[in-house]
Design a protein around this motif. Structure first.
Motif, PDB file in Angstrom:
ATOM      1  N   ALA A  53       0.805  -1.224   0.000  1.00  0.00           N
ATOM      2  CA  ALA A  53       0.000   0.000   0.000  1.00  0.00           C
ATOM      3  C   ALA A  53       0.837   1.273   0.000  1.00  0.00           C
ATOM      4  CB  ALA A  53      -0.942   0.006   1.190  1.00  0.00           C
ATOM      5  N   LEU A  54       2.082   1.201   0.462  1.00  0.00           N
ATOM      6  CA  LEU A  54       2.899   2.419   0.544  1.00  0.00           C
ATOM      7  C   LEU A  54       3.167   2.989  -0.836  1.00  0.00           C
ATOM      8  CD1 LEU A  54       4.610   4.460   2.149  1.00  0.00           C
ATOM      9  CD2 LEU A  54       6.522   2.876   1.901  1.00  0.00           C
ATOM     10  N   ARG A  55       3.429   2.118  -1.791  1.00  0.00           N
ATOM     11  CA  ARG A  55       3.798   2.598  -3.130  1.00  0.00           C
ATOM     12  C   ARG A  55       2.739   3.502  -3.741  1.00  0.00           C
ATOM     13  NH1 ARG A  55       5.002  -2.783  -5.969  1.00  0.00           N
ATOM     14  NH2 ARG A  55       5.374  -3.338  -3.839  1.00  0.00           N
ATOM     15  N   GLU A  56       1.484   3.306  -3.364  1.00  0.00           N
ATOM     16  CA  GLU A  56       0.405   4.147  -3.901  1.00  0.00           C
ATOM     17  C   GLU A  56       0.552   5.604  -3.475  1.00  0.00           C
ATOM     18  OE1 GLU A  56      -3.238   2.465  -2.522  1.00  0.00           O
ATOM     19  OE2 GLU A  56      -2.728   0.475  -3.257  1.00  0.00           O
ATOM     20  N   HIS A  57       1.279   5.852  -2.404  1.00  0.00           N
ATOM     21  CA  HIS A  57       1.401   7.195  -1.853  1.00  0.00           C
ATOM     22  C   HIS A  57       2.718   7.873  -2.209  1.00  0.00           C
ATOM     23  CE1 HIS A  57      -2.214   6.435   0.442  1.00  0.00           C
ATOM     24  NE2 HIS A  57      -1.693   5.267   0.769  1.00  0.00           N
TER      25      HIS A  57
END
Length: 74
Positions: A53-57
């Motif tokens: 999920a971090l990569r989305e941010h």
């Protein structure tokens, strides 16, 4: 039981951020490429811990640099 309560959230302070920045600057002065590698590894580990999920941010350039994404066609 001793130690920190694992359910208690960790709150970062401005002092914590300043210390981290100082440490990264000191490391960068020694070898900027090594700093990039360390940051990429930390981001990749955080992304794995967050289930991807971090990569989305993160901006695309950072995702690519950390090996989380392939670069988009130019």
């Amino acid at each position: 039981m001793t130690g920190a309560d694992p359910a208690a959230p960790v709150v970062a302070t401005d002092d914590d951020a300043a210390e981290l920045i100082a440490q990264l600057r000191a490391l960068a002065g020694a070898d900027p490429l090594e700093v990039r590698q360390v940051v990429a590894e930390v981001l990749a580990a955080l992304d794995r811990a967050a289930g991807g999920a971090l990569r989305e941010h993160l901006p695309e350039a950072i995702r690519v640099d950390a090996g989380l994404d392939a670069p988009s066609p130019a």
